[in-house]
Design an enzyme around this catalytic site. Structure first.
Site, PDB file in Angstrom:
ATOM      1  CE  LYS A  45      -3.778  -2.393   2.347  1.00 51.12           C
ATOM      2  NZ  LYS A  45      -4.362  -2.799   3.626  1.00 51.12           N
ATOM      3  CD  GLN A  89      -3.364  -4.336   6.925  1.00 47.04           C
ATOM      4  OE1 GLN A  89      -3.301  -3.377   6.186  1.00 47.04           O
ATOM      5  NE2 GLN A  89      -3.813  -5.507   6.526  1.00 47.04           N
ATOM      6  CG  ASP A 112     -10.123  -1.232   4.605  1.00 52.62           C
ATOM      7  OD1 ASP A 112      -9.605  -1.503   3.509  1.00 52.62           O
ATOM      8  OD2 ASP A 112      -9.539  -1.356   5.699  1.00 52.62           O
TER       9      ASP A 112
END
Ligand code: NAP
Length: 263
Positions: A45, A89, A112
């Site tokens: 990322k 995460q 997300d």
């Protein structure tokens, strides 16, 4: 065009667009684990952000961070106007409840797309749909079978395929082998996300022009494997690695730009 080539073209387009923006969008990644896979995802990322000209900051919190401390950090990020979007995460340490965390992230910063009120789709299904559309794969009226019903892949994938007018069937661990075999044999589009290396193999039969999207990422001693064995007799099969993982990474930044453009 392979997925790698497709992602390269899309990244070049995003980079050019970002360069034209009055200010760089900013993503924050919060990590509270020492998980090997998470380190690999986060590296990916951060690399993508650098390639795209997007600002990305990694906030690494200690493993013993309490839920209250994490919620305070999330609240700060929710109110920090310099941050366009952020992700926490997964996985999280045992003392922290994942669902509580997902609900604490403001929907308008939830890159997300996990929050029930988020207007964004989770990255993996969004990335897959964009890719299928780019290949002009017909979805309307087609038999789509989604194997796996997690909140982050299977369920939102089924929802997007249904919204595109596919005839959608969702299979899971309680589906009998016989039913599984019948549904797969009649499927035009198969999306598998179960985390079982090589589950789809030659014990099943497939339509010769079926599209098989392999979401699985299984880390075995000899490397990464999908939920399907390679080179099944279908029309199109996405590889692992170099497949859905790249589409998911791309969709994260597409979601970030959707947030910025919606302001
Ligand atoms: P998950 O939350 O563990 O859910 C797994 C799903 O698979 C569950 O719905 C489970 O059914 C079903 N399942 C398990 N064994 C099965 C079997 N033998 N037959 C049929 N269904 C079965 O998984 P997830 O988070 O969706 O992830 C799935 C896989 O995708 C993992 O390998 C993960 O690493 C990978 N993944 C990849 C990406 C990417 O970007 N490429 C993104 C996300 C996830 P029940 O509901 O009945 O238990």
């Amino acid at each position: 065009m392979t997925i790698k080539e497709y992602v390269k073209v899309k990244k070049a387009e995003i980079r050019e667009y970002v360069l034209s923006m009055p200010r760089k969008p900013k993503l924050v990644i919060v990590q509270i684990n020492e998980d090997e896979a998470s380190y690999a995802y986060i590296r990916g990322k951060l690399k993508d952000a650098a390639d795209l000209g997007i600002e990305a900051e990694l906030i690494k919190l200690p493993l013993e961070t309490s839920q209250e401390e994490l919620l305070k950090k999330i609240d700060d990020l929710n109110h920090d106007s310099s941050v366009d979007g952020f992700i926490v995460q997964m996985p999280l340490p045992k003392q922290i409840n994942e669902e509580t965390v997902k609900l604490a992230i403001a929907p308008n910063k939830d890159v997300d797309g996990f929050h029930p009120l988020s207007k964004l789709d989770p990255c993996t299904p969004r990335g897959i749909m964009n890719y299928l559309n780019s290949k002009n794969i017909k979805i309307q009226g087609k038999n789509a079978v989604v194997i796996g019903r997690s909140n982050i892949v299977g369920k939102p994938m089924a929802k997007l395929l249904l919204a595109a007018n596919a005839n959608v069937t969702v299979l899971h661990s309680k589906t009998s082998f016989e039913d599984m075999r019948n549904y797969i044999a009649n499927a035009d589009i198969i999306v598998i996300a179960i985390g079982k290396a090589g589950f789809l193999d030659k014990k099943f039969t497939y339509k010769p022009d079926a599209v098989l999207v392999d979401v699985g990422i299984n880390r075995l001693e000899d490397g990464l494997h999908g939920d399907a064995i390679a080179n099944l007799p279908v029309g199109l099969q996405t590889p692992v690695p170099g497949g859905v993982g790249l589409l998911t990474r791309l969709a994260l930044y597409e979601n970030l730009l959707t947030i910025v453009n919606g302001k």
